[in-house]
Design a protein around this motif. Sequence first.
Motif, PDB file in Angstrom:
ATOM      1  N   PRO A  14     -18.218   5.120  15.463  1.00  0.00           N
ATOM      2  CA  PRO A  14     -18.153   5.938  16.690  1.00  0.00           C
ATOM      3  C   PRO A  14     -19.486   5.887  17.438  1.00  0.00           C
ATOM      4  O   PRO A  14     -20.555   5.972  16.830  1.00  0.00           O
ATOM      5  N   GLY A  15     -19.380   5.740  18.763  1.00  0.00           N
ATOM      6  CA  GLY A  15     -20.564   5.604  19.592  1.00  0.00           C
ATOM      7  C   GLY A  15     -21.010   4.172  19.792  1.00  0.00           C
ATOM      8  O   GLY A  15     -21.888   3.912  20.629  1.00  0.00           O
ATOM      9  N   GLY A  16     -20.407   3.259  19.056  1.00  0.00           N
ATOM     10  CA  GLY A  16     -20.780   1.857  19.156  1.00  0.00           C
ATOM     11  C   GLY A  16     -20.106   1.145  20.307  1.00  0.00           C
ATOM     12  O   GLY A  16     -19.377   1.749  21.115  1.00  0.00           O
ATOM     13  N   SER A  17     -20.358  -0.168  20.386  1.00  0.00           N
ATOM     14  CA  SER A  17     -19.847  -0.992  21.478  1.00  0.00           C
ATOM     15  C   SER A  17     -19.193  -2.253  20.953  1.00  0.00           C
ATOM     16  O   SER A  17     -19.555  -2.756  19.885  1.00  0.00           O
ATOM     17  N   LYS A  64     -12.633   5.894  31.562  1.00  0.00           N
ATOM     18  CA  LYS A  64     -13.530   5.814  32.727  1.00  0.00           C
ATOM     19  C   LYS A  64     -14.952   6.185  32.330  1.00  0.00           C
ATOM     20  O   LYS A  64     -15.185   7.157  31.627  1.00  0.00           O
ATOM     21  N   GLY A  65     -15.903   5.356  32.785  1.00  0.00           N
ATOM     22  CA  GLY A  65     -17.303   5.597  32.468  1.00  0.00           C
ATOM     23  C   GLY A  65     -17.738   4.998  31.145  1.00  0.00           C
ATOM     24  O   GLY A  65     -18.938   4.949  30.856  1.00  0.00           O
ATOM     25  N   ARG A  66     -16.786   4.542  30.334  1.00  0.00           N
ATOM     26  CA  ARG A  66     -17.119   3.948  29.040  1.00  0.00           C
ATOM     27  C   ARG A  66     -16.750   2.463  28.972  1.00  0.00           C
ATOM     28  O   ARG A  66     -17.444   1.688  28.325  1.00  0.00           O
ATOM     29  N   PHE A  67     -15.657   2.091  29.583  1.00  0.00           N
ATOM     30  CA  PHE A  67     -15.172   0.703  29.551  1.00  0.00           C
ATOM     31  C   PHE A  67     -15.391   0.046  30.905  1.00  0.00           C
ATOM     32  O   PHE A  67     -15.277   0.700  31.951  1.00  0.00           O
ATOM     33  N   THR A  68     -15.655  -1.261  30.860  1.00  0.00           N
ATOM     34  CA  THR A  68     -15.795  -2.043  32.085  1.00  0.00           C
ATOM     35  C   THR A  68     -15.000  -3.337  31.956  1.00  0.00           C
ATOM     36  O   THR A  68     -15.232  -4.109  31.021  1.00  0.00           O
ATOM     37  N   ILE A  69     -14.079  -3.542  32.884  1.00  0.00           N
ATOM     38  CA  ILE A  69     -13.303  -4.780  32.921  1.00  0.00           C
ATOM     39  C   ILE A  69     -13.955  -5.731  33.920  1.00  0.00           C
ATOM     40  O   ILE A  69     -14.462  -5.310  34.969  1.00  0.00           O
ATOM     41  N   SER A  70     -13.960  -7.014  33.574  1.00  0.00           N
ATOM     42  CA  SER A  70     -14.534  -8.007  34.474  1.00  0.00           C
ATOM     43  C   SER A  70     -13.851  -9.347  34.220  1.00  0.00           C
ATOM     44  O   SER A  70     -13.096  -9.498  33.251  1.00  0.00           O
ATOM     45  N   ASN A  83     -18.000   0.713  25.558  1.00  0.00           N
ATOM     46  CA  ASN A  83     -19.157   1.462  25.074  1.00  0.00           C
ATOM     47  C   ASN A  83     -18.739   2.866  24.650  1.00  0.00           C
ATOM     48  O   ASN A  83     -17.663   3.335  25.004  1.00  0.00           O
ATOM     49  N   SER A  84     -19.615   3.521  23.921  1.00  0.00           N
ATOM     50  CA  SER A  84     -19.370   4.903  23.468  1.00  0.00           C
ATOM     51  C   SER A  84     -17.980   5.036  22.852  1.00  0.00           C
ATOM     52  O   SER A  84     -17.214   5.955  23.190  1.00  0.00           O
ATOM     53  N   THR A 111     -11.056  -1.168  15.592  1.00  0.00           N
ATOM     54  CA  THR A 111     -11.044   0.008  14.734  1.00  0.00           C
ATOM     55  C   THR A 111     -12.375   0.730  14.877  1.00  0.00           C
ATOM     56  O   THR A 111     -13.437   0.127  14.662  1.00  0.00           O
ATOM     57  N   VAL A 112     -12.303   1.999  15.254  1.00  0.00           N
ATOM     58  CA  VAL A 112     -13.506   2.821  15.416  1.00  0.00           C
ATOM     59  C   VAL A 112     -13.491   3.877  14.316  1.00  0.00           C
ATOM     60  O   VAL A 112     -12.653   4.775  14.319  1.00  0.00           O
ATOM     61  N   SER A 113     -14.395   3.718  13.373  1.00  0.00           N
ATOM     62  CA  SER A 113     -14.394   4.598  12.210  1.00  0.00           C
ATOM     63  C   SER A 113     -15.764   4.591  11.552  1.00  0.00           C
ATOM     64  O   SER A 113     -16.461   3.578  11.565  1.00  0.00           O
ATOM     65  N   SER A 114     -16.114   5.722  10.972  1.00  0.00           N
ATOM     66  CA  SER A 114     -17.370   5.802  10.228  1.00  0.00           C
ATOM     67  C   SER A 114     -17.120   5.528   8.747  1.00  0.00           C
ATOM     68  O   SER A 114     -18.062   5.549   7.944  1.00  0.00           O
TER      69      SER A 114
END
Length: 114
Positions: A14-17, A64-70, A83-84, A111-114
Amino acid sequence: QVQLVESGGGLVQPGGSLKLSCVASTSSIRLYNMAWYRQAPGNKRERVATITSTGSTNYVESVKGRFTISRDNAKNTMYLQMNSLKPEDTAVYYCNAGYIADYWGQGTQVTVSS
C-alpha cells in the motif's frame, strides 16, 4: 485483428506505485480510443481510465489524482501509471481498444498488500 499485450503488474505494498503497459500489434492503434479496465474477484469489470485517439483522458472517481493514463503512438503503447496504491486497487487490469471493432488484452494481475 488487433492484439493487445499488457505487462507491468505485480505485488506492491500500500502506498506504492506500478506502471502498466499495453502494446498493440498494429500502428493503426493511433486511431483507436483506448482504456484500462479492472476486475476484482466477485466484481463486475470496471472502466478505470480512458484516452481518446486525440489524447483526451477521463478517470473513474476512485483513482483521480492517483492514476495517469497516457499513450505513445510511435511505440503503439498505452500506459497506466498508478501511484498511492490501495488494497482496493487489487484486480486484474485489462487493456481495451475500440474503433471499428473492440479488442481486449489478456489482463495483468495487480495485488496491493502488505
